[in-house]
Design a protein around this motif. Structure first.
Motif, PDB file in Angstrom:
ATOM      1  N   SER A   7       1.165  -0.745   0.255  1.00 18.98           N
ATOM      2  CA  SER A   7      -0.378  -0.082   0.154  1.00 18.98           C
ATOM      3  C   SER A   7       1.117   1.280   0.251  1.00 18.98           C
ATOM      4  N   VAL A   8       0.348   2.234  -0.514  1.00 17.48           N
ATOM      5  CA  VAL A   8       0.877   3.442  -1.230  1.00 17.48           C
ATOM      6  C   VAL A   8       0.988   4.208   0.669  1.00 17.48           C
ATOM      7  N   ARG A   9      -0.108   4.175   1.087  1.00 18.59           N
ATOM      8  CA  ARG A   9       0.200   4.658   2.423  1.00 18.59           C
ATOM      9  C   ARG A   9       0.817   4.324   3.839  1.00 18.59           C
ATOM     10  N   LYS A  10       0.965   2.911   3.745  1.00 15.66           N
ATOM     11  CA  LYS A  10       1.619   2.594   4.365  1.00 15.66           C
ATOM     12  C   LYS A  10       3.125   2.237   4.700  1.00 15.66           C
ATOM     13  N   MET A  11       3.874   2.117   2.964  1.00 16.16           N
ATOM     14  CA  MET A  11       4.944   2.571   2.726  1.00 16.16           C
ATOM     15  C   MET A  11       5.153   4.070   2.700  1.00 16.16           C
ATOM     16  N   VAL A  12       4.775   4.977   2.597  1.00 17.91           N
ATOM     17  CA  VAL A  12       4.847   6.460   2.835  1.00 17.91           C
ATOM     18  C   VAL A  12       5.142   6.888   4.987  1.00 17.91           C
ATOM     19  N   ALA A  13       3.600   5.834   5.642  1.00 19.43           N
ATOM     20  CA  ALA A  13       3.874   5.576   6.922  1.00 19.43           C
ATOM     21  C   ALA A  13       5.585   4.916   7.095  1.00 19.43           C
ATOM     22  N   PRO A 183      -9.201  10.252 -11.665  1.00 19.56           N
ATOM     23  CA  PRO A 183      -9.580  11.061 -11.022  1.00 19.56           C
ATOM     24  C   PRO A 183      -8.330  11.332  -9.423  1.00 19.56           C
ATOM     25  N   PRO A 184      -9.008  12.783  -9.235  1.00 19.60           N
ATOM     26  CA  PRO A 184      -7.971  12.683  -8.339  1.00 19.60           C
ATOM     27  C   PRO A 184      -7.686  11.766  -6.543  1.00 19.60           C
ATOM     28  N   THR A 185      -8.669  11.209  -7.230  1.00 25.70           N
ATOM     29  CA  THR A 185      -9.544   9.972  -5.504  1.00 25.70           C
ATOM     30  C   THR A 185      -7.622   8.917  -5.629  1.00 25.70           C
ATOM     31  N   CYS A 186      -7.441   8.601  -6.862  1.00 20.07           N
ATOM     32  CA  CYS A 186      -6.987   7.590  -7.085  1.00 20.07           C
ATOM     33  C   CYS A 186      -5.132   7.584  -6.901  1.00 20.07           C
ATOM     34  N   PHE A 187      -5.180   8.856  -6.298  1.00 20.85           N
ATOM     35  CA  PHE A 187      -4.389   9.197  -5.923  1.00 20.85           C
ATOM     36  C   PHE A 187      -3.370   9.804  -4.220  1.00 20.85           C
ATOM     37  N   TYR A 188      -2.105   9.599  -3.568  1.00 21.64           N
ATOM     38  CA  TYR A 188      -2.184   9.970  -2.239  1.00 21.64           C
ATOM     39  C   TYR A 188      -0.566  11.262  -2.454  1.00 21.64           C
ATOM     40  N   PRO A 189      -0.673  12.306  -1.928  1.00 22.63           N
ATOM     41  CA  PRO A 189      -1.823  13.402  -1.833  1.00 22.63           C
ATOM     42  C   PRO A 189      -2.667  13.731  -2.837  1.00 22.63           C
ATOM     43  N   ALA A 190      -4.003  13.767  -2.567  1.00 24.00           N
ATOM     44  CA  ALA A 190      -4.952  14.032  -4.303  1.00 24.00           C
ATOM     45  C   ALA A 190      -4.969  15.050  -4.638  1.00 24.00           C
TER      46      ALA A 190
END
Length: 281
Positions: A7-13, A183-190
């Protein structure tokens, strides 16, 4: 065995990554979209793919499953270090820490043409695109994520409001099609904008003898969109009788406007200009 973070968010964290706005960092985290982009690239075992802005390596991993070699370009030292760690021991992946505007794409596969895939930083999309066109003889195709507004302009046909300088310059060297909207929702951060994925197949047709002249004529023709070709082109510097000769030679009606001309007709104008015996200074 080291556990792969999926997960992108897990890796960012995990790595305490704070996306840098000045680098246009916005990580594509929808794995379905990533796989669709990779499918559009059609990687093969005998091909080299250069990925622009590899980021955290999620698309890199999917590309490496199918391509013989993946060169992952990343300018951010923090992300480049993560990529090197992630792909340690994977011979198919080479991480290159460099500004893409300084990368020599012809070095990626000296004996053949490469494919280029990337989620392009939107604030430098145009410079990256034109650098890729500079290396077009080394590239067979490009699958690029761009801001939708720019992608629409690039892929626009003649006679539409989006058709302009980028449309003509890119169409001279490639066949461009918009494949999907993201759409923007497919990115982090949007991001604050909608994105599009553009497929560009690089043409092999013979080129005009003077690409710089072609580009200058296109820019002059679109300088004032509401004006006719005659009014715009004659401002470049030739005497009116010579400009008139260019239109006669090309067979193009001088009362037309730039947005009605195809790339082939701009090529005719360029050839007629060259045949007139005088170059634009």
């Amino acid at each position: 065995m080291r556990q792969m973070i999926t997960s992108v968010r897990k890796m960012v964290a995990r790595y305490d990554i704070h996306p840098r706005k000045r680098l246009g960092q916005s990580f594509l985290e929808d794995l379905n979209i990533i796989r669709r982009i990779v499918a559009l690239a059609e990687p093969a075992e005998d091909e080299t793919i250069v990925e622009i802005g590899a980021g955290l390596g999620f698309m890199t991993e999917e590309l490496a499953k199918r391509a013989g070699r993946v060169i992952a370009i990343e300018v951010d030292p923090r992300l480049a270090a993560i990529l090197r760690e992630r792909f340690t021991g994977q011979d198919r992946v080479e991480v290159v820490e460099i500004d893409v505007l300084k990368y020599d794409f012809s070095s990626a596969s000296p004996e053949g043409r490469i494919k280029v895939v990337g989620n392009i930083p939107y604030h430098i999309s145009s410079p990256i695109l034109f650098r890729l066109l500079d290396f077009r003889r080394s590239i067979s195709s490009m699958i690029l994520m761009l801001q939708k507004e720019l992608a629409d302009r690039i892929a626009a046909p003649p006679g539409t409001k989006d058709y302009g300088i980028p449309s003509v310059i890119v169409a001279r060297y490639t066949k461009a099609t918009c494949e999907m909207t993201v759409p923007p929702t497919c990115f982090y951060p949007a991001p604050e904008v909608v994105s599009s994925v553009l497929r560009m197949e690089v043409r092999r047709e013979p080129e005009l003898p003077d690409g710089a002249l072609f580009a200058k004529i296109v820019r002059a023709a679109f300088a004032r969109r509401r004006k006719t070709l005659w009014n715009n082109i004659r401002r470049i510097g030739l005497p009116e009788e010579m400009v008139d000769r260019v239109f006669v030679r090309s067979g193009i009606d001088r009362t037309r406007r730039a947005e009605t001309l195809s790339v082939e007709e701009f090529s005719l104008l360029t050839t007629a200009w060259i045949e007139s015996g005088r170059q634009i200074s």
